[in-house]
Design a protein around this motif. Structure first.
Motif, mmCIF file in Angstrom:
data_model
loop_
_atom_site.group_PDB
_atom_site.id
_atom_site.type_symbol
_atom_site.label_atom_id
_atom_site.label_comp_id
_atom_site.label_asym_id
_atom_site.label_seq_id
_atom_site.Cartn_x
_atom_site.Cartn_y
_atom_site.Cartn_z
ATOM 1 N N MET A 88 0.827 -1.197 0.000
ATOM 2 C CA MET A 88 0.000 0.000 0.000
ATOM 3 C C MET A 88 0.869 1.257 0.000
ATOM 4 O O MET A 88 0.573 2.224 -0.693
ATOM 5 C CB MET A 88 -0.913 -0.003 1.225
ATOM 6 C CG MET A 88 -1.891 -1.158 1.258
ATOM 7 S SD MET A 88 -3.069 -1.105 -0.090
ATOM 8 C CE MET A 88 -4.356 -0.115 0.604
ATOM 9 N N TYR A 100 -2.637 5.042 4.536
ATOM 10 C CA TYR A 100 -3.358 3.773 4.618
ATOM 11 C C TYR A 100 -3.441 3.341 6.080
ATOM 12 O O TYR A 100 -2.434 3.351 6.788
ATOM 13 C CB TYR A 100 -2.652 2.693 3.794
ATOM 14 C CG TYR A 100 -3.179 1.308 4.067
ATOM 15 C CD1 TYR A 100 -4.469 0.956 3.709
ATOM 16 C CD2 TYR A 100 -2.377 0.347 4.694
ATOM 17 C CE1 TYR A 100 -4.964 -0.308 3.976
ATOM 18 C CE2 TYR A 100 -2.862 -0.923 4.954
ATOM 19 C CZ TYR A 100 -4.150 -1.248 4.590
ATOM 20 O OH TYR A 100 -4.636 -2.492 4.855
ATOM 21 N N GLN A 119 -5.028 -2.326 -5.399
ATOM 22 C CA GLN A 119 -4.545 -1.190 -4.628
ATOM 23 C C GLN A 119 -4.282 0.001 -5.535
ATOM 24 O O GLN A 119 -4.632 1.138 -5.222
ATOM 25 C CB GLN A 119 -3.264 -1.571 -3.883
ATOM 26 C CG GLN A 119 -3.492 -2.641 -2.815
ATOM 27 C CD GLN A 119 -2.197 -3.283 -2.390
ATOM 28 O OE1 GLN A 119 -1.146 -3.005 -2.944
ATOM 29 N NE2 GLN A 119 -2.265 -4.161 -1.408
ATOM 30 N N ARG A 136 -6.045 3.632 -5.414
ATOM 31 C CA ARG A 136 -5.266 4.854 -5.209
ATOM 32 C C ARG A 136 -5.499 5.853 -6.346
ATOM 33 O O ARG A 136 -5.526 7.055 -6.118
ATOM 34 C CB ARG A 136 -3.779 4.542 -5.136
ATOM 35 C CG ARG A 136 -3.319 3.603 -4.026
ATOM 36 C CD ARG A 136 -3.575 4.117 -2.637
ATOM 37 N NE ARG A 136 -4.946 3.941 -2.239
ATOM 38 C CZ ARG A 136 -5.478 2.747 -1.963
ATOM 39 N NH1 ARG A 136 -4.778 1.648 -2.095
ATOM 40 N NH2 ARG A 136 -6.731 2.659 -1.575
ATOM 41 N N CYS A 188 -7.260 6.100 3.516
ATOM 42 C CA CYS A 188 -7.908 4.874 3.052
ATOM 43 C C CYS A 188 -7.799 3.804 4.125
ATOM 44 O O CYS A 188 -6.741 3.606 4.717
ATOM 45 C CB CYS A 188 -7.263 4.387 1.754
ATOM 46 S SG CYS A 188 -7.967 2.854 1.135
#
Length: 325
Positions: free
Chosen positions: A80, A93, A304, A308, A318
């Motif tokens: 992430m 994240y 991911q 994003r 997130c």
């Protein structure tokens, strides 16, 4: 014997789902690898079982490999972080582990320990699970996300936990829960951290397709959401609304479904912010990017990256509920 090794690989399909954690030794034994020490010798699973039997511990039994857990938590968070850096995502994240996936103390303890460098939090779907979460020393930036049906006692415990320094977010599943929250807030004189669960219209393919989209049992539709915002404003609690929860679905096989659903969730996020909600987190639930079938159709990094790409234009942090990742 090479034949044994090749046959075992073909039968069990290690290459499809083993993720280099499980392999086959030349004698045909299934072996465990230590992902934190790739050069370490592989350990035969039948030998482990045999040694346990010698100690009087007989099958069926469950083996818990801590290095698997530590490696996966690091992999999720590092992936992430890499995706955030690549697309210039402005937020952070914040993962949370749903305690319902595994309530065993040893598992939750290790997840909190291994997740500490990443401010990894917990998700509680019931009062007992909230008590489990509050029994751990979480990082100051970690979240405790409270989902599921909540009664007055559950809500009171969640609000009071704020006095202990926990970032406990009560996710409203229905307008009725808001009434209970307002009553408890007036009683305690303490402000809560709140979230709302938004029911998306986009359907997600896969095993749970029939219960996704606006057919979902959980969450609020647009009309209910507007009512909740008005009531929060009237109660002078709108500034307490910090999180939007939009569960996309579980075992999602098509990344395009994720892209559409995330886009819709972001539109709700923007509109709620325009209404005056001081949202800081967008919770997209769990079940994303997990290769349940071994067909390699679900690519976690692709999920991911798509998330994003949509979110980097919206701001906010997130949150994902990584229960089975």
């Amino acid at each position: 014997m090479p034949n044994n090794q090749g046959t075992a690989h073909a039968i069990y399909g290690m290459g499809r789902w083993g993720k280099d954690l499980l392999s086959v030794l030349p004698n045909g034994d299934i072996a465990l690898s230590n992902p934190l020490m790739p050069d370490a010798p592989k350990v035969s699973l039948p030998e482990i079982v045999h040694d346990l039997e010698q100690r009087g511990i007989h099958s069926p039994l469950l083996l818990r490999v801590s290095s698997f857990l530590q490696n996966e938590i690091a992999h999720i968070n590092n992936s992430m972080a890499d995706a955030i850096k690549r697309v210039g995502y402005k937020g952070k994240y914040r993962g949370v582990f749903p305690i319902k996936v595994n309530q065993q103390a040893q598992v939750v303890d290790r997840i909190v320990e291994f997740g500490r460098p990443y401010s990894y939090g917990l998700e509680a779907g019931s009062k007992p699970e909230l008590v489990i979460a509050l029994a751990h020393r979480l990082p100051k930036d970690a979240l405790i996300v409270c989902n599921g049906v909540k009664d007055e006692e559950f809500i009171r415990l969640a609000i009071l936990s704020r006095k202990l320094g926990f970032n406990t977010i009560i996710v409203l599943e229905s307008p009725k829960e808001l009434e209970t929250v307002i009553d408890v807030v007036e009683e305690l004189g303490e402000e809560p951290l709140l979230g709302v669960r938004v029911k998306l219209t986009n359907q997600i393919g896969g095993k749970w397709e029939e219960s996704s989209g606006d057919r979902s049992t959980f969450g609020m539709n647009t009309d209910q959401l507007v009512s909740v915002i008005d009531k929060l404003r009237e109660a002078k609690l709108l500034h307490c609304l910090k999180l939007q929860h939009s569960h996309l679905g579980s075992q999602v096989p098509d990344v395009n479904d994720v892209r559409r659903a995330v886009g819709e969730a972001c539109r709700y996020f923007v509109e709620l912010t325009r209404e005056g909600a001081e949202l800081t987190h967008l919770d997209l639930g769990g079940g994303l990017g997990v290769d349940y079938t071994g067909e390699k159709k679900a690519n976690r990094k692709l999920h991911q990256l798509l998330c994003r790409r949509v979110l980097c234009q919206r701001g906010g942090n997130c949150c994902l509920c990584d229960g089975r990742s």
